[in-house]
Design a protein around this motif. Sequence first.
Motif, short mmCIF file in Angstrom:
data_model
loop_
_atom_site.label_atom_id
_atom_site.label_comp_id
_atom_site.label_asym_id
_atom_site.label_seq_id
_atom_site.Cartn_x
_atom_site.Cartn_y
_atom_site.Cartn_z
N GLY A 45 35.01 39.52 33.96
CA GLY A 45 35.50 40.71 34.60
C GLY A 45 34.65 41.30 35.59
N LEU A 46 34.88 42.51 36.05
CA LEU A 46 33.79 43.12 37.08
C LEU A 46 33.38 44.39 36.31
N VAL A 47 32.39 44.78 36.79
CA VAL A 47 31.68 46.16 36.21
C VAL A 47 32.77 47.53 36.42
N GLY A 48 33.14 47.97 35.39
CA GLY A 48 34.37 49.00 35.45
C GLY A 48 35.60 48.57 35.23
N PHE A 49 35.73 47.22 35.39
CA PHE A 49 36.95 46.39 35.24
C PHE A 49 36.89 45.30 34.34
N GLU A 88 38.63 43.96 32.04
CA GLU A 88 39.95 43.73 31.68
C GLU A 88 40.49 42.61 32.63
N LEU A 89 39.93 42.70 34.10
CA LEU A 89 40.55 42.07 34.94
C LEU A 89 39.61 40.83 35.09
N SER A 119 43.50 41.13 42.38
CA SER A 119 43.48 41.18 40.88
C SER A 119 45.01 40.53 40.68
N ILE A 120 44.94 39.51 39.85
CA ILE A 120 46.33 38.87 39.46
C ILE A 120 46.92 39.65 38.41
N ASP A 121 45.79 40.20 37.44
CA ASP A 121 46.23 40.89 36.38
C ASP A 121 46.72 42.35 36.58
#
Length: 182
Positions: free
Chosen positions: A25-29, A31-32, A51-53
């Motif tokens: 994922g990305l910093v802060g995200f 779950e994506l 994001s597709i999520d």
Amino acid sequence: MIKVTTSRFGEIEINESEIIELPHGLVGFPELKKFILLNHDKDSPFKWLQSIDDGSIAFVLINPLLFKPDYTVEVTENEVSDLDLNKEEDAVISVIITMPTNPQNMTANLKAPLVFNLKNRKGKQIILNNSSYTTRHNIMEEMKKNNETLENQKKVQSTIEKAKENRENSKASLQEASGQIK
């Protein structure tokens, strides 16, 4: 083809082969994990990391070398091992930008670039140890600095060319004068 409903682009159809996976994922995200890169405009330096999520989340990206030509990303092999990069040229570096109401205040996160291997569609956000990079690096100030540096380089080059020209003219005058003395 997959259909994704986004808040920015409405419903988009994407080819599964175009999906970029960020396993961490990305910093802060965190779950994506799945994204698609979309062009901002035809001639724009910006891209969207949609994001597709979660269709409501998209980030604006830019190649940092466009405004900071001396930007370097130093990573360990371990940090990018899961990207399966065979050659350095396979890596594409982008940074997330923040676009406030006044574009003059646009900033880039140089501290945490995204490294993509577009051959296998994997990516990862890396946190750099370089303390000169910040999460809010002003893009317009950097471009102004680069333009000033370029102007100074042009002035120096012009001065060098004039000095060469003066030296050649002096040589020619000296040769002409010595020819008249004989």
